[in-house]
Design an enzyme around this catalytic site. Sequence first.
Site, PDB file in Angstrom:
ATOM      1  N   LEU A   1       0.828  -1.198   0.000  1.00 23.66           N
ATOM      2  CA  LEU A   1       0.000   0.000   0.000  1.00 23.66           C
ATOM      3  C   LEU A   1       0.870   1.259   0.000  1.00 23.66           C
ATOM      4  O   LEU A   1       2.043   1.209   0.378  1.00 23.66           O
ATOM      5  CB  LEU A   1      -0.921  -0.023   1.224  1.00 23.66           C
ATOM      6  CG  LEU A   1      -1.817  -1.267   1.311  1.00 23.66           C
ATOM      7  CD1 LEU A   1      -2.471  -1.377   2.672  1.00 23.66           C
ATOM      8  CD2 LEU A   1      -2.865  -1.253   0.206  1.00 23.66           C
ATOM      9  N   PRO A   2       0.308   2.403  -0.417  1.00 20.40           N
ATOM     10  CA  PRO A   2       1.132   3.605  -0.622  1.00 20.40           C
ATOM     11  C   PRO A   2       1.748   4.221   0.631  1.00 20.40           C
ATOM     12  O   PRO A   2       2.892   4.679   0.606  1.00 20.40           O
ATOM     13  CB  PRO A   2       0.156   4.598  -1.288  1.00 20.40           C
ATOM     14  CG  PRO A   2      -0.919   3.746  -1.871  1.00 20.40           C
ATOM     15  CD  PRO A   2      -1.059   2.582  -0.944  1.00 20.40           C
TER      16      PRO A   2
ATOM     17  N   LYS B   1      14.673  -0.195   6.469  1.00 20.42           N
ATOM     18  CA  LYS B   1      14.372   0.301   5.116  1.00 20.42           C
ATOM     19  C   LYS B   1      14.604   1.804   5.017  1.00 20.42           C
ATOM     20  O   LYS B   1      15.222   2.290   4.057  1.00 20.42           O
ATOM     21  CB  LYS B   1      12.924  -0.040   4.756  1.00 20.42           C
ATOM     22  CG  LYS B   1      12.386   0.620   3.474  1.00 20.42           C
ATOM     23  CD  LYS B   1      13.095   0.142   2.220  1.00 20.42           C
ATOM     24  CE  LYS B   1      12.642   0.902   0.973  1.00 20.42           C
ATOM     25  NZ  LYS B   1      11.249   0.621   0.600  1.00 20.42           N
TER      26      LYS B   1
ATOM     27  N   LYS C   1       9.236  10.978   0.190  1.00 19.12           N
ATOM     28  CA  LYS C   1       8.403  10.357   1.224  1.00 19.12           C
ATOM     29  C   LYS C   1       9.265   9.553   2.197  1.00 19.12           C
ATOM     30  O   LYS C   1       9.122   9.660   3.427  1.00 19.12           O
ATOM     31  CB  LYS C   1       7.372   9.443   0.571  1.00 19.12           C
ATOM     32  CG  LYS C   1       6.620   8.541   1.550  1.00 19.12           C
ATOM     33  CD  LYS C   1       6.113   7.278   0.866  1.00 19.12           C
ATOM     34  CE  LYS C   1       5.785   6.197   1.876  1.00 19.12           C
ATOM     35  NZ  LYS C   1       5.473   4.908   1.255  1.00 19.12           N
TER      36      LYS C   1
END
Length: 296
Positions: free
Chosen positions: A65-66, A171, A246
Site C-alpha cells: 500500500l502507498p 528500510k 516520502k
Amino acid sequence: MEKITFIGLGNMGAPMAKNLLSAKLNVEVFDLNPSAVQELTALGASSADSVQQAVQGSNVVITMLPASQHVQSVYLTEGGILDSVDSGTLLIDCSTIDATTARDVASKALKRGINFVDAPVSGGVAGASAGTLTFIVGGSAENFAQAKVTLSHMGKNIFHAGEAGAGQVAKICNNMMLGILMSGTCEALNLGVENGLDPKVLSDIMLQSSGRNWALELYNPCPGVMENVPSSNGYQGGFMSQLMAKDLGLAMEAAVASQSSTPMGSLARNLFNFHNGQGNGQKDFSSLFEFYQKQQ
C-alpha cells in the site's frame, strides 16, 4: 491448496503478485483499480469485491500500500483485515511506512492471535518484475520463518531485521543513505561537467577510485553515460522522486522520535522536496541531476 491474498496491485504489487502466480500458487487479489485486477485475473488469479471477502479463508495475506494511512485503514478500521481474517493467518505488509504504525498493527494482530510481519522491499519495479527484491522483515523469528517461504517466490534476499517495526527502520535507513548518496553523486558529476570533464570519463575514474558507489556502478544519473537506466530514458521508470522524498520524510520522523542527528538526511530531503516542487515528482529520483544543472 494454501490461499494467498494480495491487496494492492500498483507498480510494485502487480509484478509481485504475478511472481506468485508464476510459482503456481493459489492467489486471490483485491485492488480499487478494476484494470489492475483484470490484468491479474487474466493470468489465473481469482478476485474479490472487498477486503473482507478477499481475506476470508486465506492462509497468507500480503499488502503493498502507498502510505501509513492506507495501512491503518485497510488493517485497523471496522471490517478491515484484522476484523476479517481467521486467527493463525500470516499477515505480511510490504508497504514502506513509519515503524510506529507497523508496531501498532503487529500489537493488535497479536492480541487476536494473528501473525504479522512488516516486510518493506528494496529493488524497485525492475526487482519486483524479476523476482529479485530484497525483503527487510520485522517480526518474531517464528513469523519470519513462515513469511520467508512465501517471500522467496518474489525476492532474492530476505533479511530478518528484528522485532516488529525493525523492517521499516532498516528500510528508511537504507533509503536515507541512498538519497544522500544520489545527491552527492549528482553534485560531483555536475561539478566535473561544468569544469569541462566528460561525464563518462569522470564516472569511470571515480568507479576505480575512492568515490565508487552504487549510483556510479549501476544507476548513473547523467544522461547517456549508462544504458538501460532511467537517466538515459528521460528519467522515466525506476523509483519516483516523490517516493524518495516520502522515505526521507519517514527517516526524519524517526530521527525526531529517537533524537538522532541526521543533518545529511535532512539536507537530502530538502533537495528532493525542492526538486519535486519544480514538477519533477513523477520522474526517477536520479533526475536530481537536473536540479544541479539548472543552477547554472
